[in-house]
Design an enzyme around this catalytic site. Structure first.
Site, short mmCIF file in Angstrom:
data_model
loop_
_atom_site.label_atom_id
_atom_site.label_comp_id
_atom_site.label_asym_id
_atom_site.label_seq_id
_atom_site.Cartn_x
_atom_site.Cartn_y
_atom_site.Cartn_z
N TYR A 185 0.84 -1.19 0.00
CA TYR A 185 0.00 0.00 0.00
C TYR A 185 0.88 1.25 0.00
CZ TYR A 185 -3.86 -3.12 1.24
OH TYR A 185 -4.81 -4.12 1.24
N ASN A 207 -13.04 -0.21 -4.64
CA ASN A 207 -12.86 -0.64 -6.03
C ASN A 207 -14.12 -1.38 -6.49
OD1 ASN A 207 -12.08 -1.79 -8.46
ND2 ASN A 207 -10.60 -3.19 -7.56
N CYS A 219 -7.02 -4.98 -7.17
CA CYS A 219 -6.65 -4.50 -5.84
C CYS A 219 -6.10 -5.62 -4.97
CB CYS A 219 -7.83 -3.80 -5.17
SG CYS A 219 -9.31 -4.80 -5.02
N HIS A 220 -6.32 -6.88 -5.38
CA HIS A 220 -5.78 -8.00 -4.62
C HIS A 220 -4.25 -8.07 -4.71
CE1 HIS A 220 -6.54 -9.57 -8.71
NE2 HIS A 220 -5.47 -10.31 -8.49
N GLU A 235 -2.31 -16.30 -10.00
CA GLU A 235 -1.50 -15.44 -10.86
C GLU A 235 -0.04 -15.85 -10.83
OE1 GLU A 235 -2.12 -11.29 -10.27
OE2 GLU A 235 -4.28 -11.46 -10.57
#
Length: 163
Positions: A93, A115, A123-124, A150
């Site tokens: 962040y 979001n 945002c993850h 991912e």
């Protein structure tokens, strides 16, 4: 006018909503609701959002649909920056706030919490400074799953950057 569809994913049912201008919402949980007839453009945007999610979850590079995002100037700045984080990578962040010259980690976290397009506006991929996951609207188990997905498909899922 919006169009709404449900998408069954490995992390649960998602509600996908679109307008003539683009995908405006991807939320956890299936929502029902009667919708009036929609335009061809709205239907196209909804189908593009559903296809992007199908591609993402199958480990193929998604073609991003147009987005119709509504928020504050700061939120939009953060949401645009989220789209620049490469697949399979994370940023804290604080690092994201530093890149934006913004109000700090809490301001980025607050924008992430609002979001409207989960997963596609990633945002993850934003985590806490000391290695913790931070929060996530879909829950921390879902955030862990998305990051692992991912990482497993990262090199394949990195599409060319959008202009």
């Amino acid at each position: 006018m919006t169009a709404l569809a449900r998408f069954k994913s490995p992390v649960g049912t998602l509600s996908v909503e679109a307008t003539d201008d683009g995908v405006c919402s991807v939320r956890f949980g299936g929502r029902d609701g009667a919708r009036p007839p929609i335009s061809k453009k709205t239907r196209h945007n909804l189908e593009a959002g559903l296809q992007a999610l199908a591609d993402y979850f199958s480990g193929h590079p998604p073609l991003f649909p147009p987005f119709d995002l509504h928020g504050t100037v700061h939120q939009k700045l953060v949401w645009n920056a989220l789209q620049e984080i490469p697949w399979g990578e994370t940023i804290t962040y604080g690092e994201l706030a530093g890149r934006l010259g913004s109000r700090g980690a809490r301001g980025v976290g607050n924008a992430n919490a609002h979001n409207p397009v989960s997963i596609l506006v990633p945002c993850h991929r934003v985590v806490a400074a000391r290695g913790g996951l931070g929060g996530y609207s879909g829950g921390l188990d879902v955030k862990r799953w998305l990051l692992a997905h991912e990482a497993a498909h990262g090199p394949v899922l990195r599409p060319p950057r959008r202009a």
